[in-house]
Design a protein around this motif. Structure first.
Motif, PDB file in Angstrom:
ATOM      1  N   ILE A   1     130.326  75.942  80.166  1.00 42.45           N
ATOM      2  CA  ILE A   1     131.182  75.169  81.074  1.00 42.45           C
ATOM      3  C   ILE A   1     130.586  73.781  81.297  1.00 42.45           C
ATOM      4  O   ILE A   1     129.401  73.556  81.055  1.00 42.45           O
ATOM      5  CB  ILE A   1     131.362  75.862  82.456  1.00 42.45           C
ATOM      6  CG1 ILE A   1     130.006  76.024  83.168  1.00 42.45           C
ATOM      7  CG2 ILE A   1     132.075  77.199  82.327  1.00 42.45           C
ATOM      8  CD1 ILE A   1     130.134  76.485  84.623  1.00 42.45           C
ATOM      9  N   GLN A   2     131.453  72.867  81.701  1.00 42.17           N
ATOM     10  CA  GLN A   2     130.958  71.560  82.151  1.00 42.17           C
ATOM     11  C   GLN A   2     130.137  71.801  83.408  1.00 42.17           C
ATOM     12  O   GLN A   2     130.516  72.623  84.244  1.00 42.17           O
ATOM     13  CB  GLN A   2     132.136  70.632  82.499  1.00 42.17           C
ATOM     14  CG  GLN A   2     133.022  70.246  81.332  1.00 42.17           C
ATOM     15  CD  GLN A   2     132.331  69.284  80.362  1.00 42.17           C
ATOM     16  OE1 GLN A   2     131.323  68.653  80.715  1.00 42.17           O
ATOM     17  NE2 GLN A   2     132.848  69.217  79.154  1.00 42.17           N
TER      18      GLN A   2
ATOM     19  N   ALA B   1     126.907  79.309  94.257  1.00 52.86           N
ATOM     20  CA  ALA B   1     127.980  79.048  95.228  1.00 52.86           C
ATOM     21  C   ALA B   1     129.261  78.664  94.486  1.00 52.86           C
ATOM     22  O   ALA B   1     130.363  79.116  94.837  1.00 52.86           O
ATOM     23  CB  ALA B   1     127.561  77.932  96.187  1.00 52.86           C
ATOM     24  N   TYR B   2     129.122  77.877  93.452  1.00 55.74           N
ATOM     25  CA  TYR B   2     130.287  77.488  92.647  1.00 55.74           C
ATOM     26  C   TYR B   2     130.942  78.727  92.020  1.00 55.74           C
ATOM     27  O   TYR B   2     132.169  78.886  92.067  1.00 55.74           O
ATOM     28  CB  TYR B   2     129.848  76.492  91.564  1.00 55.74           C
ATOM     29  CG  TYR B   2     130.882  76.280  90.491  1.00 55.74           C
ATOM     30  CD1 TYR B   2     131.959  75.403  90.696  1.00 55.74           C
ATOM     31  CD2 TYR B   2     130.805  76.967  89.275  1.00 55.74           C
ATOM     32  CE1 TYR B   2     132.912  75.229  89.710  1.00 55.74           C
ATOM     33  CE2 TYR B   2     131.759  76.797  88.293  1.00 55.74           C
ATOM     34  CZ  TYR B   2     132.823  75.929  88.509  1.00 55.74           C
ATOM     35  OH  TYR B   2     133.769  75.770  87.537  1.00 55.74           O
ATOM     36  N   LEU B   3     130.121  79.610  91.452  1.00 53.44           N
ATOM     37  CA  LEU B   3     130.666  80.809  90.787  1.00 53.44           C
ATOM     38  C   LEU B   3     131.327  81.743  91.805  1.00 53.44           C
ATOM     39  O   LEU B   3     132.388  82.312  91.549  1.00 53.44           O
ATOM     40  CB  LEU B   3     129.564  81.545  90.015  1.00 53.44           C
ATOM     41  CG  LEU B   3     128.978  80.785  88.817  1.00 53.44           C
ATOM     42  CD1 LEU B   3     127.767  81.524  88.239  1.00 53.44           C
ATOM     43  CD2 LEU B   3     130.025  80.568  87.726  1.00 53.44           C
ATOM     44  N   ARG B   4     130.700  81.899  92.967  1.00 54.44           N
ATOM     45  CA  ARG B   4     131.288  82.705  94.040  1.00 54.44           C
ATOM     46  C   ARG B   4     132.675  82.172  94.396  1.00 54.44           C
ATOM     47  O   ARG B   4     133.584  82.932  94.701  1.00 54.44           O
ATOM     48  CB  ARG B   4     130.408  82.624  95.296  1.00 54.44           C
ATOM     49  CG  ARG B   4     129.551  83.839  95.545  1.00 54.44           C
ATOM     50  CD  ARG B   4     128.955  83.848  96.940  1.00 54.44           C
ATOM     51  NE  ARG B   4     128.160  82.658  97.255  1.00 54.44           N
ATOM     52  CZ  ARG B   4     126.857  82.526  96.993  1.00 54.44           C
ATOM     53  NH1 ARG B   4     126.188  83.513  96.413  1.00 54.44           N
ATOM     54  NH2 ARG B   4     126.224  81.426  97.309  1.00 54.44           N
ATOM     55  N   GLY B   5     132.806  80.853  94.336  1.00 55.94           N
ATOM     56  CA  GLY B   5     134.054  80.193  94.700  1.00 55.94           C
ATOM     57  C   GLY B   5     135.205  80.518  93.760  1.00 55.94           C
ATOM     58  O   GLY B   5     136.359  80.192  94.037  1.00 55.94           O
TER      59      GLY B   5
ATOM     60  N   ALA C   1     120.530  71.516  84.878  1.00 55.36           N
ATOM     61  CA  ALA C   1     120.965  70.229  84.330  1.00 55.36           C
ATOM     62  C   ALA C   1     121.761  70.448  83.044  1.00 55.36           C
ATOM     63  O   ALA C   1     121.740  71.548  82.460  1.00 55.36           O
ATOM     64  CB  ALA C   1     119.754  69.352  84.057  1.00 55.36           C
ATOM     65  N   VAL C   2     122.441  69.415  82.614  1.00 57.18           N
ATOM     66  CA  VAL C   2     123.237  69.479  81.380  1.00 57.18           C
ATOM     67  C   VAL C   2     122.369  69.979  80.220  1.00 57.18           C
ATOM     68  O   VAL C   2     121.224  69.561  80.074  1.00 57.18           O
ATOM     69  CB  VAL C   2     123.814  68.078  81.057  1.00 57.18           C
ATOM     70  CG1 VAL C   2     124.421  68.051  79.651  1.00 57.18           C
ATOM     71  CG2 VAL C   2     124.866  67.706  82.096  1.00 57.18           C
ATOM     72  N   GLY C   3     122.901  70.895  79.437  1.00 55.74           N
ATOM     73  CA  GLY C   3     122.177  71.408  78.282  1.00 55.74           C
ATOM     74  C   GLY C   3     121.382  72.672  78.577  1.00 55.74           C
ATOM     75  O   GLY C   3     120.871  73.312  77.662  1.00 55.74           O
TER      76      GLY C   3
END
Lengths: 252, 84, 252, 84
Positions: free
Chosen positions: D21-22, D35-39, D70-72
């Protein structure tokens, strides 16, 4: 796909409760195991755990093929045998121990497979598990399995290396993988190269587990891949196999 | 660069797990790579000698001697084993 | 590093010939195994293969700690037990079977480890192998091993997942890995989640093999890494562990 | 992009092995990623709920909640298991 409809008895529902609980198994999967006919070739470092765990898991008919007698040097890796078994037939002692754990398995014992007897023995089984200790037997089983359209679950050891692969009819076969018979001097089995007991147990259990996955037709079962396991640094590699169109066994 | 992995007895006999090397000139196939490695002399000549049965995977897929080898590939050499 | 100089007897040289042949073992390595004192906690799906293969490999003194009796539902994954053992003490049956294979192992049986008895039991051993089935016991063993500076070789199962890690004094400990005691409902052992027999065998043999590698002090032994094994797609991941400076067990 | 791997019961309960994912805005640590995934709601809320014991590795090394993402990066979520 074979559909199995025999209902399980109450004692079976209790005994196999932990397996049936898995959604990948269930009652229908357990019934499929109880209807399966599996030949285990070799009653040594691999064959002992393979046959012990397959019998305990409820494979309906289990064949054991080996002519060896229990030797003192076998005991560290063939843990089911006792000191009192030394000098006695491996397959007979193994049969007795499997029946102690699970009296409902139907067990057939056979001598070592040879070009003379192998075809007739293999005829009676649906799944062939190769835990033999030489390339000649591996070639022989492969050729007969290809002809009789039987799936071959192949395991092999050398020191800290384990190799596991499944050869299904129509896919790449063992001889696509091993195109030439290796020179005897170049190869190290358990006798020449040495082995730690649990290394054989680990690969044998892995082979038994993969056999159950094949019989249960789990979508994640090993297919046209060779698993290379290195026990020293605990790493495993999966390598895609490829059918050799010029293979004398399975090629066009 | 190419990455080469050695397994089982090859690893033990050569004393090396893996290496990254520049793709040598004239090496375009598995066979020419094996010839290059044999040319290192010592154990290499014997381990990858004419009698040796060597299984080869390029990028996790088995290939025959004519299989091509190119910059960025991961090549694995392993012997068939037979202990039970 | 312990130096072991007891020479091996002739019968031992024969029995352990395949292990001694390995350059990673040799006579001195075998002598080291014969001098080792290993406690196996749990005589279930993991403990059975761990103790069977460690005994067969020639561990000098083997402790078996469990209070359970053999139950019919254990038989598919605890293959060393027979139907006739149902209702009898697991550690006593396991002790008998290990001695059948290798009469020279000194075996001690212990009840289930509790906060009352664990410290005194662990005192007598150098290596502790955890094949228990609950987080309370895992926390308890970890705390005592940290205090007594013993190496803990920890294995755990859930369905098709296996986890293996070695906690040495001074390194990250089990509580650095599992900082909070999981809620009982959230966790699935073999009883709640189901298990295929050879899955337990595979992880138990892996745990036994890693125990031998630790005792032999092989440079490639598992150190501050957690091994995650997924038997469905035959993949394994190695994850570097990190000491938690705030860990109540091993932190500053 | 970040790569997320789910192991054991997480994989089964969420029905997903891995995803790319981005890196979401405001996500810089393991805690904010959780928290993002829970959302996402549904099972995600429960599997990664406040009671859940979640072990986390970033690029094959374990990290605590404050660990950065971080990215990557490759992030692995796995539960401790206890069966014997």
């Amino acid at each position: 796909m074979v559909t199995v409809s025999t209902p399980l008895g109450n004692a079976q529902l209790v005994r196999y409760a932990r397996q049936i609980l898995l959604e990948e198994v269930g009652e229908s999967g357990q019934a499929r195991l109880l209807a399966a006919k599996v030949l285990v070739v070799g009653a040594g470092g691999l064959g002992v755990p393979v046959a012990s765990y397959l019998g305990a898991a409820g494979i309906g008919m289990l064949g054991l093929a080996d002519s060896d007698l229990v030797d003192r040097t076998n005991l560290p890796r063939q843990v089911i045998y006792s000191e009192l078994d030394i000098g006695y037939s491996k397959v007979q002692r193994l049969e007795a121990r499997i029946l102690d754990n699970n009296p409902e398995v139907q067990i057939m014992t056979h001598p070592r497979l040879t070009p003379e007897n192998a075809s007739a023995v293999i005829e009676a089984y649906d799944w062939i598990v190769d835990g033999s200790d030489n390339f000649q037997t591996r070639y022989l089983l492969n050729a007969i399995c290809a002809r009789q359209k039987k799936t071959l679950i192949s395991g092999a050891l050398s020191r800290f290396t384990g190799q596991l692969a499944v050869f299904r009819p129509g896919d790449a076969c063992y001889q696509c993988l091993v195109a030439r018979l290796p020179n005897r001097d170049a190869t190290q089995g358990c006798v020449e190269g040495g082995i730690l007991g649990p290394m054989a147990g680990l690969l044998g259990c892995w082979q038994a587990l993969e056999t159950l996955k094949q019989i249960l037709a789990l979508s994640s079962r090993l297919q046209e891949e060779l698993l290379l396991f290195d026990a020293l640094n605990n790493s495993s590699h999966r390598i895609r196999m490829r059918k050799d169109q010029a293979c004398p066994v399975c090629g066009e | 660069m190419i990455k080469i992995l050695y397994f089982a007895q090859f690893r033990e006999q050569l004393g090396i797990d893996s290496e990254q090397i520049q793709l040598p000139r004239h090496v375009h196939t598995v066979e020419t790579l094996l010839a290059y490695l044999r040319g290192r002399g010592g154990n290499w000549t014997e381990v990858f000698g004419a009698d040796a049965v060597v299984c080869v995977a390029v990028n996790h897929a088995m290939v025959a001697g004519q299989g091509t080898v190119a910059v960025g590939d991961e090549i694995a050499f392993f012997p068939p084993v037979t202990g039970g």
